[in-house]
Design a protein around this motif. Structure first.
Motif, short mmCIF file in Angstrom:
data_model
loop_
_atom_site.label_atom_id
_atom_site.label_comp_id
_atom_site.label_asym_id
_atom_site.label_seq_id
_atom_site.Cartn_x
_atom_site.Cartn_y
_atom_site.Cartn_z
N HIS A 39 12.23 96.42 39.64
CA HIS A 39 13.87 96.26 39.73
C HIS A 39 14.29 96.19 41.24
CE1 HIS A 39 14.00 98.51 35.54
NE2 HIS A 39 13.68 97.29 35.61
N ARG A 40 13.54 96.91 41.97
CA ARG A 40 13.56 96.87 43.61
C ARG A 40 13.50 95.62 43.80
NH1 ARG A 40 8.84 99.85 45.89
NH2 ARG A 40 7.94 97.50 45.66
N ASP A 41 12.28 94.93 43.54
CA ASP A 41 12.07 93.16 44.07
C ASP A 41 13.23 92.49 43.36
OD1 ASP A 41 10.03 93.89 45.18
OD2 ASP A 41 8.42 93.12 43.75
N TYR A 42 13.77 92.65 42.42
CA TYR A 42 14.88 92.00 41.75
C TYR A 42 16.21 92.13 42.81
CZ TYR A 42 19.06 89.99 39.45
OH TYR A 42 20.18 89.63 39.13
N PHE A 43 16.75 93.13 43.12
CA PHE A 43 17.64 93.67 43.89
C PHE A 43 17.19 93.01 45.38
CE2 PHE A 43 18.83 96.96 40.85
CZ PHE A 43 19.68 96.31 40.12
N THR A 44 16.25 93.05 45.86
CA THR A 44 15.86 92.86 47.13
C THR A 44 15.44 91.47 47.58
OG1 THR A 44 14.68 95.25 47.66
CG2 THR A 44 13.99 93.39 49.18
N GLY A 45 14.91 90.82 46.60
CA GLY A 45 14.17 89.47 46.77
C GLY A 45 14.98 88.19 47.17
N GLY A 46 14.40 87.26 47.69
CA GLY A 46 15.33 86.07 48.00
C GLY A 46 14.54 85.00 47.21
N ALA A 47 14.89 83.65 47.35
CA ALA A 47 14.26 82.49 46.98
C ALA A 47 13.09 82.13 47.56
CB ALA A 47 15.42 81.40 46.58
N GLY A 48 12.13 81.34 47.21
CA GLY A 48 11.10 80.75 47.88
C GLY A 48 10.27 81.54 48.94
N ASP A 49 10.16 81.06 50.11
CA ASP A 49 9.52 82.07 51.07
C ASP A 49 10.49 83.21 51.69
OD1 ASP A 49 6.75 80.83 50.96
OD2 ASP A 49 7.60 79.16 52.23
N GLU A 50 11.85 83.14 51.35
CA GLU A 50 12.66 84.18 51.53
C GLU A 50 12.92 83.96 53.18
OE1 GLU A 50 11.33 88.03 50.31
OE2 GLU A 50 11.75 87.62 48.23
N GLY A 185 18.02 79.69 41.82
CA GLY A 185 16.88 79.47 42.82
C GLY A 185 15.59 80.17 42.20
N ARG A 186 14.56 79.68 43.02
CA ARG A 186 12.99 80.17 42.60
C ARG A 186 12.82 81.30 43.00
NH1 ARG A 186 8.44 78.26 40.50
NH2 ARG A 186 6.54 78.81 41.13
N ARG A 187 12.90 82.44 42.48
CA ARG A 187 12.89 83.70 42.90
C ARG A 187 11.43 84.34 42.51
NH1 ARG A 187 18.83 85.43 41.13
NH2 ARG A 187 19.73 83.78 42.13
N PHE A 195 9.67 89.69 35.46
CA PHE A 195 10.98 90.20 35.31
C PHE A 195 11.83 88.88 34.61
CE2 PHE A 195 15.39 91.53 36.88
CZ PHE A 195 15.54 92.49 35.99
N LEU A 196 11.96 88.91 33.64
CA LEU A 196 12.84 87.53 33.00
C LEU A 196 14.05 88.14 32.19
CD1 LEU A 196 9.79 85.77 31.77
CD2 LEU A 196 10.85 85.29 33.78
N ASP A 197 14.12 89.42 31.78
CA ASP A 197 15.13 90.15 31.14
C ASP A 197 15.32 91.40 31.15
OD1 ASP A 197 17.29 89.96 29.24
OD2 ASP A 197 16.08 89.40 27.57
N LEU A 198 16.74 91.92 30.85
CA LEU A 198 16.99 93.22 30.93
C LEU A 198 16.25 94.13 30.05
CD1 LEU A 198 20.85 92.74 31.49
CD2 LEU A 198 19.04 93.78 33.34
N HIS A 267 24.56 83.01 48.95
CA HIS A 267 24.01 83.93 47.76
C HIS A 267 22.87 84.64 48.15
CE1 HIS A 267 24.79 83.30 43.35
NE2 HIS A 267 23.68 84.19 43.28
N GLY A 268 23.17 85.41 49.40
CA GLY A 268 22.09 86.27 49.72
C GLY A 268 20.64 85.85 49.94
N GLY A 269 20.59 84.27 50.30
CA GLY A 269 19.45 84.05 50.37
C GLY A 269 18.71 83.71 49.07
N ARG A 270 19.10 83.81 47.78
CA ARG A 270 18.78 83.61 46.40
C ARG A 270 18.71 82.27 45.88
NH1 ARG A 270 17.90 88.76 44.26
NH2 ARG A 270 18.48 88.39 42.32
N GLN A 271 19.29 81.48 46.51
CA GLN A 271 19.36 80.23 45.81
C GLN A 271 18.63 79.36 46.62
OE1 GLN A 271 20.29 80.97 42.82
NE2 GLN A 271 21.33 78.98 42.95
N LEU A 272 19.02 78.51 47.66
CA LEU A 272 18.29 77.33 48.22
C LEU A 272 17.75 78.10 49.79
CD1 LEU A 272 17.54 74.36 48.83
CD2 LEU A 272 19.71 74.21 50.16
N ASP A 273 16.13 78.28 49.67
CA ASP A 273 15.77 78.77 50.66
C ASP A 273 15.56 77.84 51.81
OD1 ASP A 273 14.24 80.97 52.21
OD2 ASP A 273 12.60 80.06 51.58
N GLY A 274 15.90 78.24 52.97
CA GLY A 274 16.01 77.22 54.18
C GLY A 274 17.54 76.99 54.54
N ALA A 275 18.31 77.29 53.65
CA ALA A 275 19.89 76.91 53.78
C ALA A 275 20.26 77.95 55.00
CB ALA A 275 20.68 77.64 52.56
N ALA A 276 21.40 77.23 55.57
CA ALA A 276 22.02 78.12 56.77
C ALA A 276 22.47 79.39 56.57
CB ALA A 276 23.19 77.04 57.23
#
Length: 372
Positions: A39-50, A185-187, A195-198, A267-276
């Motif tokens: 759950h920590r990783d879900y809230f913390t993480g981003g897409a791709g290489d972050e 995004g690829r998380r 982690f695919l469901d609640l 989107h908090g870095g959670r969609q397109l990695d490398g976005a501005a």
């Protein structure tokens, strides 16, 4: 104790059983110790290489403040007009999913804290508490709060319209349409953790079908386009905010299609990695829309100086997402209150040191951008 005093309040009174956090990262560290690792990783993480996730915070390092002195001006006034109301400060709570995964207080506890702070909570479509219960919690708080609703327009237009009617009836004051998610995004943290469901007992309560009681899946629609925004504006009288704007051409189109505000966000870095980063994209969006609509921003806000920088670059207000989840996971409702109190005090102190009394005093002349 230092003999030097000031009026940068508010002063925080100790609460039983928990040391007072000095900054938002204190709450982050406490939250990380309490959360299940997946759950920590879900809230913390981003897409791709972050890369974008990390850059959201570090992008603020490129700006140095040029404070003004001998300005006087009296007491600070952080009040901020926005979409027909007035926030107590230019900080609102961005939409984030699954609050009850972070703490049993969930969205209700967050709503009470936001109402007490007299600012806006943008409730996620993927909330684990129904909008009616969240609205009731805000109304029952010491001061009336403001509730907006975040929407992914669904391909089923009938269901989308029924959900709009539902949130209107609940008293929501704006629709925040997320437009940066034609697909998920690829998380990779979530993929590694499976982690695919609640967990059982939790669900996206705003997606519950009133006729069958079944919770629908949220469909991310790659066919979402400007005519759908026009359709949405035609079925509601609520202000419509587009969230996920980075390109100035899209900001101009948003104004042309009659939206009421644009929200600069990746989107908090959670969609397109490398976005501005949002703060890097902000000046061109502000230039594109001028003073025709408010411009909001989220992504990487961790300090009052970050808020000040965004306001100086032309944002009307900023949103915070992950820090609110840190406070919620660490301490429930009181933790969310502490997040908002810390940001209010930090922003007030930063404005005083920069020679500003109110947000309108902040402009790009207070910033110097450093080469990277």
């Amino acid at each position: 104790m230092s003999p030097v005093t000031d009026r940068v309040g508010p002063r925080h009174n100790p609460t039983a059983g928990a040391a007072l956090p000095v900054n938002l990262r204190d709450l982050r560290d406490e939250a990380w110790r309490r959360l299940d690792p997946a759950h920590r990783d879900y809230f913390t993480g981003g897409a791709g290489d972050e890369r974008t996730l990390r850059a959201n915070e570090t992008a603020f390092d490129a700006y140095r403040l040029l404070p003004r002195v001998l300005r006087g001006g009296g007491e600070r006034d952080l009040r901020t007009p926005l979409l027909g109301g007035t926030l107590s400060m230019p900080v609102l709570v961005s939409p984030t999913a699954f609050h009850r995964l972070a703490h049993p207080d969930g969205e209700v506890g967050c709503a009470r804290a936001v109402a007490g702070a007299d600012t806006v909570l943008v409730l996620s479509m993927a909330a684990t508490t129904p909008v009616e219960a969240v609205a009731a919690a805000m109304d029952a708080a010491d001061r009336p709060g403001r509730l907006w609703f975040q929407l992914y327009p669904q391909p089923d237009l009938g269901f989308t319209e029924s959900l709009v009617r539902r949130v209107e009836a609940a008293g929501c004051r704006a629709l925040v349409v997320t437009v940066d998610s034609p697909v998920l995004g690829r998380r990779e943290r979530d993929l590694r953790n499976g982690f695919l469901d609640l967990p059982p007992g939790l669900g996206c309560e705003n997606m519950r079908d009133p006729e069958t009681g079944r919770i629908r899946d949220i469909v991310l629609d790659a066919d979402l386009d400007w005519p759908r925004i026009d359709w949405l504006r035609g079925v509601t009288r609520l202000p419509v905010v587009l969230k996920g704007i980075l390109h100035p051409a899209d900001a101009r189109l948003a104004v042309a299609h009659g939206v009421d505000a644009v929200w600069v966000s990746n989107h908090g870095g959670r969609q397109l990695d490398g976005a501005a980063t949002a703060v890097d994209a902000l000046p061109s969006v502000v230039d594109a829309v001028g003073d025709r609509v408010p411009v909001l921003l989220d992504g990487g806000i961790r300090r009052g100086t970050d808020v000040l920088t965004a306001l100086a670059l032309g944002a009307t207000a900023v949103g915070v997402g992950r820090p609110v989840l840190w406070g919620l996971a660490a301490r429930g409702e009181p933790g969310v209150r502490q997040v908002l109190d810390l940001l209010r005090a930090d922003l007030g102190q930063a404005m005083t040191l920069a020679g500003a009394v109110r947000p309108a005093d902040l402009g790009p002349d207070l910033l110097n951008r450093m080469p990277r």
